[in-house]
Design a protein around this motif. Structure first.
Motif, PDB file in Angstrom:
ATOM      1  N   LEU A   7       0.832  -1.194   0.000  1.00  0.00           N
ATOM      2  CA  LEU A   7       0.000   0.000   0.000  1.00  0.00           C
ATOM      3  C   LEU A   7       0.869   1.247   0.000  1.00  0.00           C
ATOM      4  CD1 LEU A   7      -2.652  -1.012   2.673  1.00  0.00           C
ATOM      5  CD2 LEU A   7      -2.869  -1.128   0.195  1.00  0.00           C
ATOM      6  N   VAL A  20      -2.710   0.507  -4.242  1.00  0.00           N
ATOM      7  CA  VAL A  20      -2.035  -0.786  -4.218  1.00  0.00           C
ATOM      8  C   VAL A  20      -1.032  -0.754  -5.351  1.00  0.00           C
ATOM      9  CG1 VAL A  20      -2.316  -3.278  -4.346  1.00  0.00           C
ATOM     10  CG2 VAL A  20      -4.127  -1.877  -3.333  1.00  0.00           C
ATOM     11  N   TYR A  39      -6.685   0.374  -5.728  1.00  0.00           N
ATOM     12  CA  TYR A  39      -6.764   1.280  -4.588  1.00  0.00           C
ATOM     13  C   TYR A  39      -7.572   0.660  -3.465  1.00  0.00           C
ATOM     14  CZ  TYR A  39     -11.451   2.496  -6.234  1.00  0.00           C
ATOM     15  OH  TYR A  39     -12.760   2.439  -6.630  1.00  0.00           O
ATOM     16  N   TYR A  40      -7.436   1.250  -2.274  1.00  0.00           N
ATOM     17  CA  TYR A  40      -8.124   0.810  -1.071  1.00  0.00           C
ATOM     18  C   TYR A  40      -8.546   2.042  -0.295  1.00  0.00           C
ATOM     19  CZ  TYR A  40      -8.498  -0.964   3.753  1.00  0.00           C
ATOM     20  OH  TYR A  40      -8.910  -1.245   5.025  1.00  0.00           O
ATOM     21  N   TYR A  47     -15.680  -0.772   3.453  1.00  0.00           N
ATOM     22  CA  TYR A  47     -14.458  -0.303   2.797  1.00  0.00           C
ATOM     23  C   TYR A  47     -14.517  -0.619   1.297  1.00  0.00           C
ATOM     24  CZ  TYR A  47     -12.847  -5.145   2.730  1.00  0.00           C
ATOM     25  OH  TYR A  47     -12.730  -6.483   2.489  1.00  0.00           O
ATOM     26  N   GLU A  48     -13.781   0.156   0.536  1.00  0.00           N
ATOM     27  CA  GLU A  48     -13.745  -0.039  -0.916  1.00  0.00           C
ATOM     28  C   GLU A  48     -12.350  -0.497  -1.324  1.00  0.00           C
ATOM     29  OE1 GLU A  48     -14.970   2.398  -4.961  1.00  0.00           O
ATOM     30  OE2 GLU A  48     -15.045   3.399  -3.032  1.00  0.00           O
ATOM     31  N   PHE A  49     -12.287  -1.645  -1.993  1.00  0.00           N
ATOM     32  CA  PHE A  49     -11.017  -2.224  -2.432  1.00  0.00           C
ATOM     33  C   PHE A  49     -11.185  -2.674  -3.869  1.00  0.00           C
ATOM     34  CE2 PHE A  49      -8.155  -5.973  -2.798  1.00  0.00           C
ATOM     35  CZ  PHE A  49      -6.960  -5.311  -2.615  1.00  0.00           C
ATOM     36  N   LEU A  73      -6.408  -8.395   2.201  1.00  0.00           N
ATOM     37  CA  LEU A  73      -7.387  -7.744   1.329  1.00  0.00           C
ATOM     38  C   LEU A  73      -7.634  -8.563   0.065  1.00  0.00           C
ATOM     39  CD1 LEU A  73      -6.190  -4.061   1.718  1.00  0.00           C
ATOM     40  CD2 LEU A  73      -8.362  -4.993   2.524  1.00  0.00           C
ATOM     41  N   SER A  77     -11.228 -10.337  -1.145  1.00  0.00           N
ATOM     42  CA  SER A  77     -11.819 -10.040  -2.456  1.00  0.00           C
ATOM     43  C   SER A  77     -11.887 -11.272  -3.347  1.00  0.00           C
ATOM     44  CB  SER A  77     -11.039  -8.939  -3.156  1.00  0.00           C
ATOM     45  OG  SER A  77      -9.752  -9.365  -3.466  1.00  0.00           O
TER      46      SER A  77
END
Length: 81
Positions: A7, A20, A39-40, A47-49, A73, A77
């Motif tokens: 990150l 990322v 991105y994270y 949360y958005e990943f 992460l 996902s």
């Protein structure tokens, strides 16, 4: 030349946002990188990943190792088992 998938912190104070990236292990956290993979955003609920799975697999095949945070992460996902 060890490559890490890690990150890179962006955003402002108390409002973190992360990219990322694939970077050399010796490079500074927010310094030189080889490629942006996604991105994270930990502040969104949930949360958005978002990452490009093809780019991640390409770097993993080249021998890049994800950090513990990125590995967790990627597992959530569904990209890593």
């Amino acid at each position: 030349m060890a490559i890490r998938i890690r990150l890179m912190r962006k955003g402002r104070r108390n409002r973190p946002f992360y990219r990322v990236v694939a970077a050399e292990a010796s490079a500074p956290r927010d310094g030189k990188f080889l490629e942006v993979l996604g991105y994270y955003d930990p502040l969104k609920d949930p949360y958005e990943f978002k990452v490009d799975p093809e780019k991640v697999k390409k770097w993993l095949d080249r021998g890049a190792k994800p950090t513990e945070t990125v590995r967790a992460l990627l597992r959530r996902s569904g990209i890593l088992n």
